[in-house]
Design a protein around this motif. Structure first.
Motif, PDB file in Angstrom:
ATOM      1  N   TRP A  92      22.488 -28.972  62.206  1.00 61.82           N
ATOM      2  CA  TRP A  92      21.330 -29.728  61.494  1.00 61.82           C
ATOM      3  C   TRP A  92      21.103 -29.550  60.053  1.00 61.82           C
ATOM      4  O   TRP A  92      21.272 -28.450  59.608  1.00 61.82           O
ATOM      5  CB  TRP A  92      20.088 -29.318  62.453  1.00 61.82           C
ATOM      6  N   GLY A  93      21.153 -30.679  59.460  1.00 61.21           N
ATOM      7  CA  GLY A  93      21.234 -30.612  57.906  1.00 61.21           C
ATOM      8  C   GLY A  93      22.460 -30.660  57.132  1.00 61.21           C
ATOM      9  O   GLY A  93      23.370 -30.301  57.878  1.00 61.21           O
ATOM     10  N   ASP A  94      22.602 -31.597  56.199  1.00 59.42           N
ATOM     11  CA  ASP A  94      23.753 -31.579  55.627  1.00 59.42           C
ATOM     12  C   ASP A  94      23.556 -31.453  53.979  1.00 59.42           C
ATOM     13  O   ASP A  94      24.535 -31.574  53.216  1.00 59.42           O
ATOM     14  CB  ASP A  94      24.415 -32.828  55.598  1.00 59.42           C
ATOM     15  N   GLY A  95      22.800 -30.753  53.757  1.00 61.26           N
ATOM     16  CA  GLY A  95      22.397 -30.343  52.337  1.00 61.26           C
ATOM     17  C   GLY A  95      22.336 -28.804  51.957  1.00 61.26           C
ATOM     18  O   GLY A  95      23.186 -27.884  52.797  1.00 61.26           O
ATOM     19  N   PRO A  96      21.624 -28.161  50.942  1.00 65.66           N
ATOM     20  CA  PRO A  96      21.868 -26.664  50.929  1.00 65.66           C
ATOM     21  C   PRO A  96      21.542 -25.958  52.302  1.00 65.66           C
ATOM     22  O   PRO A  96      21.891 -24.824  52.721  1.00 65.66           O
ATOM     23  CB  PRO A  96      20.962 -26.509  49.804  1.00 65.66           C
ATOM     24  N   VAL A  97      20.090 -26.356  52.844  1.00 63.91           N
ATOM     25  CA  VAL A  97      19.646 -25.849  54.148  1.00 63.91           C
ATOM     26  C   VAL A  97      20.297 -26.453  55.159  1.00 63.91           C
ATOM     27  O   VAL A  97      20.388 -27.519  55.429  1.00 63.91           O
ATOM     28  CB  VAL A  97      18.096 -25.947  54.244  1.00 63.91           C
ATOM     29  N   ARG A  98      21.341 -25.575  56.223  1.00 58.96           N
ATOM     30  CA  ARG A  98      21.864 -26.005  57.273  1.00 58.96           C
ATOM     31  C   ARG A  98      21.800 -25.086  58.215  1.00 58.96           C
ATOM     32  O   ARG A  98      21.331 -23.763  58.092  1.00 58.96           O
ATOM     33  CB  ARG A  98      23.346 -26.178  56.978  1.00 58.96           C
ATOM     34  N   LEU A  99      21.555 -25.456  59.402  1.00 55.65           N
ATOM     35  CA  LEU A  99      21.476 -24.761  60.954  1.00 55.65           C
ATOM     36  C   LEU A  99      22.390 -25.192  61.856  1.00 55.65           C
ATOM     37  O   LEU A  99      22.726 -26.279  61.948  1.00 55.65           O
ATOM     38  CB  LEU A  99      19.932 -25.104  61.178  1.00 55.65           C
ATOM     39  N   ASN A 139      28.082 -18.233  47.302  1.00 59.33           N
ATOM     40  CA  ASN A 139      27.042 -17.544  47.201  1.00 59.33           C
ATOM     41  C   ASN A 139      25.942 -17.538  48.629  1.00 59.33           C
ATOM     42  O   ASN A 139      24.968 -17.020  48.442  1.00 59.33           O
ATOM     43  CB  ASN A 139      26.135 -17.786  45.886  1.00 59.33           C
ATOM     44  N   ASP A 140      26.491 -18.250  49.532  1.00 59.76           N
ATOM     45  CA  ASP A 140      25.774 -18.789  50.474  1.00 59.76           C
ATOM     46  C   ASP A 140      25.555 -17.447  51.427  1.00 59.76           C
ATOM     47  O   ASP A 140      26.517 -16.492  51.690  1.00 59.76           O
ATOM     48  CB  ASP A 140      26.525 -19.714  51.565  1.00 59.76           C
ATOM     49  N   GLY A 191      22.836 -19.539  70.627  1.00 59.76           N
ATOM     50  CA  GLY A 191      22.765 -18.843  69.544  1.00 59.76           C
ATOM     51  C   GLY A 191      22.354 -19.652  68.444  1.00 59.76           C
ATOM     52  O   GLY A 191      22.410 -21.236  68.622  1.00 59.76           O
ATOM     53  N   ALA A 192      22.016 -19.165  67.467  1.00 60.36           N
ATOM     54  CA  ALA A 192      21.616 -20.017  66.195  1.00 60.36           C
ATOM     55  C   ALA A 192      21.990 -19.270  64.755  1.00 60.36           C
ATOM     56  O   ALA A 192      21.761 -18.106  64.672  1.00 60.36           O
ATOM     57  CB  ALA A 192      20.147 -20.611  66.231  1.00 60.36           C
ATOM     58  N   PHE A 193      22.368 -19.917  63.915  1.00 63.55           N
ATOM     59  CA  PHE A 193      22.905 -19.607  62.569  1.00 63.55           C
ATOM     60  C   PHE A 193      22.264 -20.278  61.705  1.00 63.55           C
ATOM     61  O   PHE A 193      22.047 -21.687  61.664  1.00 63.55           O
ATOM     62  CB  PHE A 193      24.274 -19.005  62.410  1.00 63.55           C
ATOM     63  N   CYS A 194      21.722 -19.861  60.366  1.00 65.03           N
ATOM     64  CA  CYS A 194      21.484 -20.867  59.232  1.00 65.03           C
ATOM     65  C   CYS A 194      21.757 -20.347  57.982  1.00 65.03           C
ATOM     66  O   CYS A 194      22.179 -19.042  57.692  1.00 65.03           O
ATOM     67  CB  CYS A 194      19.994 -21.081  58.997  1.00 65.03           C
ATOM     68  N   THR A 195      21.696 -21.173  56.886  1.00 63.75           N
ATOM     69  CA  THR A 195      21.987 -20.897  55.515  1.00 63.75           C
ATOM     70  C   THR A 195      21.082 -21.726  54.718  1.00 63.75           C
ATOM     71  O   THR A 195      20.899 -22.770  55.021  1.00 63.75           O
ATOM     72  CB  THR A 195      23.206 -20.885  55.050  1.00 63.75           C
ATOM     73  N   PHE A 196      20.325 -21.092  53.765  1.00 62.07           N
ATOM     74  CA  PHE A 196      19.660 -21.587  52.458  1.00 62.07           C
ATOM     75  C   PHE A 196      20.226 -22.276  51.241  1.00 62.07           C
ATOM     76  O   PHE A 196      19.663 -22.704  50.520  1.00 62.07           O
ATOM     77  CB  PHE A 196      18.486 -20.979  52.169  1.00 62.07           C
ATOM     78  N   GLY A 197      21.714 -21.591  51.325  1.00 60.53           N
ATOM     79  CA  GLY A 197      22.339 -22.269  50.169  1.00 60.53           C
ATOM     80  C   GLY A 197      21.774 -21.585  48.824  1.00 60.53           C
ATOM     81  O   GLY A 197      21.336 -20.727  49.048  1.00 60.53           O
ATOM     82  N   ASN A 198      21.918 -22.434  47.775  1.00 64.35           N
ATOM     83  CA  ASN A 198      21.376 -21.947  46.513  1.00 64.35           C
ATOM     84  C   ASN A 198      19.958 -22.100  46.557  1.00 64.35           C
ATOM     85  O   ASN A 198      19.326 -21.224  45.616  1.00 64.35           O
ATOM     86  CB  ASN A 198      21.940 -22.933  45.261  1.00 64.35           C
ATOM     87  N   ASN A 199      19.223 -22.630  47.515  1.00 69.22           N
ATOM     88  CA  ASN A 199      17.634 -22.501  47.526  1.00 69.22           C
ATOM     89  C   ASN A 199      17.162 -21.125  47.794  1.00 69.22           C
ATOM     90  O   ASN A 199      15.895 -20.886  47.113  1.00 69.22           O
ATOM     91  CB  ASN A 199      17.056 -23.565  48.595  1.00 69.22           C
TER      92      ASN A 199
END
Length: 410
Positions: free
Chosen positions: A45-52, A75-76, A108-116
């Motif tokens: 879900w999401g294709d930018g810095p924030v992905r889940l 840096n993620d 399960g679920a994982f996420c990253t906010f990238g550079n944000n």
């Protein structure tokens, strides 16, 4: 009293859905992301810095270790949204291995906010998830869903074979069945050890043994002309008319297509015609045996595909039901491969989905993604599971049917 496994799954899932509501409601959804376990399915879900990434284990055993690999910058930072913790994930050549444990039938679920960087309230969210995870009780063993099939409503026992039908002698059959593995599965519960093959996008094969009684089956799919006769004689109108006979301009059979298979009918529309004619729909096993014959042919005409023997879209639409005489089955059936998918009397419900099984394939194949419904002509063994949602969605340009009757034994 121990909470049911479904309640525990909801407790894990709802906080994630609420916190990331905008992401789930957006358009950047990638289904069926590749995972490292055959029974595990994932979406991004999401294709930018924030992905889940959401994951579900459809298997009966827990899986652990590396669950999937995802693209990543150095840096993620990645977070386990169910466990409520940051996970160690080092990027190697632009990809990260996300590791964890998924219980049997768990999520399960994982996420990253990238550079944000993570929002200020995200730490509170993680803390609440950690507490919830620590307090959860051990799940009871997952229960395999059981499909309940609607009983077949038999016709009267015919002494003579109705015109335009082929007689099939009853017998014990062992039929090889194949289907494209998808998240919605095939029969909701298949006997252990039958299925060979795993992983979305692959074909699974197993054998079904059954006793078939004497029956007769239509030599051709029901045509536009036959369905028009039914409407004139019966006055039938479906309760929900959306897309009913959508290919008939002004409610009339299209010029030049009287002998083409009728389409844009749903299961109830097909059953209504069958009941009026004193018939019923064939089961998927009756359909398959009539198409393959006693020698278990892979195609109605033999063991190899042949474009000259079936409608695979050469004309861009349906063809007359008797357009391919060299494609007939050992019992004389026409159009069992290509032209249109055929409904069978197989309506079932597994407590999650209501569905029926289709046979034969169609002239049309959607290109560009394995996510699309199975398309193109199919061999005798192939079966597709069609989820029954609403008549306006169930009716399609590539979906028709033929009928069967029950016979007295000789």
């Amino acid at each position: 009293m121990e909470p049911a496994p479904r309640i525990l799954t909801l407790r894990d899932m709802l906080p994630v859905q609420r916190y990331f509501a905008d992401l789930f409601a957006g358009e950047a959804w990638i289904p069926l992301v590749r995972t490292e376990h055959a029974d595990t399915f994932a979406s991004q879900w999401g294709d930018g810095p924030v992905r889940l990434w959401t994951l579900v284990n459809r298997g009966e055993q827990a899986v652990e270790g590396t669950l999937l690999h995802v693209a990543s910058d150095a840096n993620d930072r990645f977070y386990d949204l169910i466990g409520g913790k940051e996970v160690a994930a080092a990027a190697v050549e632009g990809r990260v291995a996300l590791r964890g444990t998924l219980p049997a039938r768990g999520i399960g679920a994982f996420c990253t906010f990238g550079n944000n960087g993570a929002p200020e309230d995200f730490r509170r969210f993680l803390a609440a998830q950690r507490a919830r995870n620590a307090a959860r009780v051990e799940q009871s063993p997952p229960q395999r869903a059981t499909a309940r099939r609607q009983p077949v409503k038999r016709t009267r026992l015919y002494d003579k074979i109705p015109e335009g039908m082929a007689r099939i002698e009853g017998r014990r059959v062992s039929l090889s069945v194949e289907f494209q593995i998808r998240e919605c599965g095939y029969y909701a519960a298949s006997p252990e050890g039958q299925i060979k093959g795993s992983g979305t996008g692959k074909k699974a094969v197993f054998t079904i043994e059954a006793d078939l009684e004497d029956y007769a089956i239509d030599l051709t799919p029901v045509t536009n002309a036959q369905y028009a006769e039914f409407l004139r004689a019966s006055g039938y109108r479906p309760r929900i008319e959306e897309r009913f006979l959508a290919h008939w301009p002004g409610g009339a059979v299209p010029p030049g297509k009287a002998d083409h298979p009728v389409v844009y009918v749903d299961l109830d529309d097909a059953r209504a015609f069958a009941a009026w004619a004193g018939k019923r729909l064939p089961t998927e096993l009756e359909w398959q045996y009539a198409a393959q014959g006693p020698d278990a042919l892979l195609y109605p005409w033999g063991m190899e595909d042949n474009e000259a023997r079936r409608n695979g879209g050469q004309s861009g639409g349906t063809t007359a039901v008797t357009a391919y005489p060299s494609g007939r089955s050992p019992f004389g059936l026409w159009d069992c491969c290509g032209n249109v998918w055929e409904l069978t009397e197989s309506e079932s419900c597994d407590g999650r989905n209501r569905y029926c099984l289709l046979k034969g394939g169609s002239y049309y194949r959607a290109e560009g993604s394995s996510w699309y419904f199975d398309g193109g002509p199919q061999n005798n063994r192939h079966v597709a599971k069609m989820l029954l949602a609403w008549p306006g969605l169930d009716r399609a340009a590539t979906l028709g049917f033929r009928c069967a009757v029950d016979l007295k034994s000789r």
